[in-house]
Scaffold this motif. Structure first.
Motif, short mmCIF file in Angstrom:
data_model
loop_
_atom_site.label_atom_id
_atom_site.label_comp_id
_atom_site.label_asym_id
_atom_site.label_seq_id
_atom_site.Cartn_x
_atom_site.Cartn_y
_atom_site.Cartn_z
N PRO A 16 -21.34 -0.68 -5.82
CA PRO A 16 -22.35 0.44 -5.58
C PRO A 16 -22.49 1.08 -6.94
CG PRO A 16 -20.18 0.95 -4.58
CD PRO A 16 -20.04 -0.38 -4.84
N ASP A 17 -23.62 1.24 -7.18
CA ASP A 17 -24.11 2.08 -8.27
C ASP A 17 -23.60 3.70 -8.04
OD1 ASP A 17 -25.18 4.00 -10.25
OD2 ASP A 17 -27.04 2.51 -10.29
N VAL A 19 -23.41 6.34 -9.94
CA VAL A 19 -24.05 7.28 -10.45
C VAL A 19 -25.50 7.47 -9.65
CG1 VAL A 19 -25.52 8.16 -12.59
CG2 VAL A 19 -23.08 6.97 -12.86
N ARG A 20 -26.05 6.40 -8.91
CA ARG A 20 -27.23 6.62 -8.36
C ARG A 20 -26.69 7.24 -6.98
NH1 ARG A 20 -32.57 6.04 -8.52
NH2 ARG A 20 -32.31 4.05 -9.84
N LEU A 21 -25.70 6.96 -6.39
CA LEU A 21 -25.16 7.53 -5.20
C LEU A 21 -25.11 9.04 -5.38
CD1 LEU A 21 -23.72 7.54 -2.35
CD2 LEU A 21 -21.50 7.19 -3.38
N LEU A 22 -24.55 9.69 -6.72
CA LEU A 22 -24.52 10.97 -6.93
C LEU A 22 -25.96 11.56 -6.61
CD1 LEU A 22 -23.00 13.49 -7.62
CD2 LEU A 22 -23.07 12.80 -10.00
N ASP A 23 -26.63 10.64 -7.46
CA ASP A 23 -28.13 11.34 -7.76
C ASP A 23 -28.77 11.29 -6.20
OD1 ASP A 23 -30.62 12.05 -8.97
OD2 ASP A 23 -31.28 9.96 -8.58
N ASP A 24 -28.62 10.40 -5.43
CA ASP A 24 -29.22 10.42 -4.00
C ASP A 24 -28.53 11.69 -3.04
OD1 ASP A 24 -30.76 8.19 -4.69
OD2 ASP A 24 -29.46 6.49 -3.70
N LEU A 25 -27.41 11.56 -3.31
CA LEU A 25 -26.72 12.75 -2.41
C LEU A 25 -27.36 14.37 -2.88
CD1 LEU A 25 -23.16 11.67 -2.32
CD2 LEU A 25 -24.46 11.93 -0.47
#
Length: 168
Positions: A16-17, A19-25
């Motif tokens: 999983p990306d 950083v993208r997960l953080l951004d999405d959350l």
């Protein structure tokens, strides 16, 4: 000390990306909060901030401002101002701590209990409407409902809960 190589090895190739997960959350939280706050205000005249404060005070025995801080993850200043608004509006009262005259407990007034009793079903309806409108399958919503509390609890009570940010 963690090296660049150590941190890179902790993320599996093709994984999983994060950083993208953080951004999405973060973006989901901000947009969801804003939308639900507006819908709740339109439906009841009260926003999510009031709901959060009243729920915390109702659910935490012997509630103090420090409990509001801890439970909502906000600053002492924000919690104090929020509680002051609830007191000013007649929804919360301060009860002096008989053992510490500088401190007080927080309790809902009958008016505050009524507002909370009105807000809870309205909030459930609005959250349900927003989530249904996303088109997410019920199984995915149920899975998310199981995962987020685990992540939240780990962040609130685990070793990262007290970690400080490095200075820029």
């Amino acid at each position: 000390m963690e090296t660049k190589q150590d941190s890179e090895e902790s993320i599996p190739p093709g994984g999983p990306d994060l950083v993208r997960l953080l951004d999405d959350l973060v973006r989901v939280e901000v947009r969801l909060y804003t939308l639900l706050d507006a819908r709740l205000r339109a439906a009841t005249g009260h926003g999510i901030g009031r709901l959060d404060a009243l729920r915390t005070i109702a659910e935490v025995p012997g509630c103090r401002v420090s409990d509001v801080v801890r439970r909502l993850g906000i600053t002492v200043g924000a919690a104090s101002k929020g509680v002051d608004r609830q007191v000013r509006d007649g929804f919360v009262r301060r009860i002096p701590d008989p053992e510490d005259g500088r401190s007080s407990f927080l309790a809902l007034t009958p008016e505050g209990r009524q507002v909370l009793d009105d807000l809870l079903p309205a909030a459930a309806r609005e959250v349900g409407a927003v989530v249904r409108a996303t088109g997410l399958p019920d199984d995915d919503v149920a899975h998310l409902s199981r995962i987020l509390p685990v992540l939240r609890a780990a962040l609130e009570s685990g070793p990262t809960a007290s970690a400080t940010r490095p200075s820029p």
